[in-house]
Enzyme design. Structure first.
Site, PDB file in Angstrom:
ATOM      1  N   SER A  52     -15.403 -54.527 -41.758  1.00  0.00           N
ATOM      2  CA  SER A  52     -15.121 -53.194 -42.301  1.00  0.00           C
ATOM      3  C   SER A  52     -13.901 -53.670 -43.323  1.00  0.00           C
ATOM      4  CB  SER A  52     -15.040 -52.314 -41.591  1.00  0.00           C
ATOM      5  OG  SER A  52     -14.406 -51.161 -42.164  1.00  0.00           O
TER       6      SER A  52
ATOM      7  N   TYR B  57     -10.783 -48.990 -34.108  1.00  0.00           N
ATOM      8  CA  TYR B  57     -11.799 -49.303 -35.020  1.00  0.00           C
ATOM      9  C   TYR B  57     -11.152 -50.720 -35.782  1.00  0.00           C
ATOM     10  CZ  TYR B  57     -15.465 -49.599 -38.240  1.00  0.00           C
ATOM     11  OH  TYR B  57     -16.474 -49.892 -39.043  1.00  0.00           O
TER      12      TYR B  57
END
Length: 244
Positions: free
Chosen positions: A138, A151
Site C-alpha cells: 500500500s 495497517y
C-alpha cells in the site's frame, strides 16, 4: 504479457483488486486458484471465469489452509507459477487509541499471511523452475499516514519481507516484487469518504481514484515473463499520491 501454461494463486479474490487480477490472469491464459474467506462471492467469481478457475475458502493466517491451497493448485492444474498475496484487512485508529488485539490481528492477516504464503509456494515453484510472487502492499507501506499505526506497520513489514525474499529466492528463479496501491475504487473506499464510482480524488495528482484494473494490469506484468529481470522492486499505483 501472456500467462499461457502458468498456474496462479490469488488471495482475497472474491471482489475488488483480487477479483480483477484473477479475471485478467485467466484472460491472459493462466489457470487460477482464487482464495478468500468470502465463500459465496469467491465461488461465484470462479464459476463465472469457468474451467480455468477454482475457488478455495482460505484463511491466509492458517498454515494448514495454505497447504490445502497449494495442494488444490497441484492436483487441479499441476503446480504453482505465480502467487499474488492480495488478501488484507484495513482499519484505522490513532496510535494512542489502537488496541493490541486489533494491531496483532492486522499483522497476522496482512503480514504473517503473506509470509506463510511465500513459504507454502516455494517448493512448488522450485519444481517448476521458478516463479513470480507479487505482494500487494500500500502507499501506507511507503510513507507514514495518520491513524495507520497498525495497517502501516503491516504494509511496511510486507515491503521488508518482499526485499528479503527476493534475495533469498533469486537463485531459484523466483522473483518477488511489491505493489503499492493508493486510493482504489473498491468496496472499502466508501469507508474513507470517497464516493464510489465518482472517480474524484482531489488530493491525487491525477485527480481520480484508481480502479482495480489499474492495479491488476501491473500485477499481470509482474506475473508474466515480460518482467523476467525484475525482482525486489517496489511499484506505486496511486496516481502520484505518494510523490507529495
Amino acid at each position: 504479457m501472456r500467462l499461457d501454461g502458468k498456474v496462479a494463486v490469488v488471495t482475497g479474490a472474491a471482489r475488488g483488486q483480487g477479483e480483477a487480477e484473477a479475471r485478467m490472469f485467466a484472460d491472459a491464459g493462466a489457470r487460477v486458484v482464487l482464495t478468500d474467506v468470502r465463500e459465496a462471492e469467491g465461488a461465484a467469481v470462479a464459476g463465472s471465469i469457468g474451467d480455468a478457475a477454482r475457488f478455495v475458502r482460505h484463511d491466509v493466517a492458517s498454515a494448514g489452509d495454505w497447504e490445502r491451497v497449494v495442494a488444490v493448485a497441484r492436483e487441479e492444474f499441476g503446480g504453482v507459477d505465480v502467487l499474488v498475496n492480495n488478501a488484507a484487512i484495513w482499519r484505522t485508529a490513532p496510535v494512542a487509541e489502537e488496541t493490541r488485539e486489533n494491531f496483532e490481528e492486522i499483522l497476522r492477516i496482512n503480514l504473517v499471511g503473506p509470509f506463510l504464503g511465500v513459504q507454502a509456494v516455494v517448493p512448488a515453484m522450485r519444481e517448476r523452475g521458478g516463479g513470480s510472487i507479487v505482494n500487494i502492499s500500500s502507499t501506507a507501506g511507503l510513507r507514514g499516514i495518520r491513524g495507520h499505526s497498525a495497517y502501516g506497520a503491516s504494509k511496511f513489514g510486507l515491503r521488508g519481507l518482499t526485499l528479503s525474499a527476493a534475495l533469498d529466492l533469486g537463485a531459484d528463479g523466483i522473483r518477488v516484487n511489491s505493489v503499492h496501491p493508493g486510493v482504489i475504487d473498491t468496496p472499502m473506499i466508501a469507508s474513507i469518504g470517497v464516493e464510489r464510482g465518482a472517480g474524484k480524488a482531489p488530493r491525487v495528482p491525477l485527480g481520480r481514484a484508481g480502479i482495480p484494473e489499474d492495479v491488476a494490469g501491473l500485477v499481470l506484468f509482474l506475473a508474466s515473463d515480460a518482467s523476467a529481470y525484475i525482482t525486489g522492486a517496489e511499484f506505486a499505483v496511486d496516481g502520484g499520491l505518494s510523490t507529495g
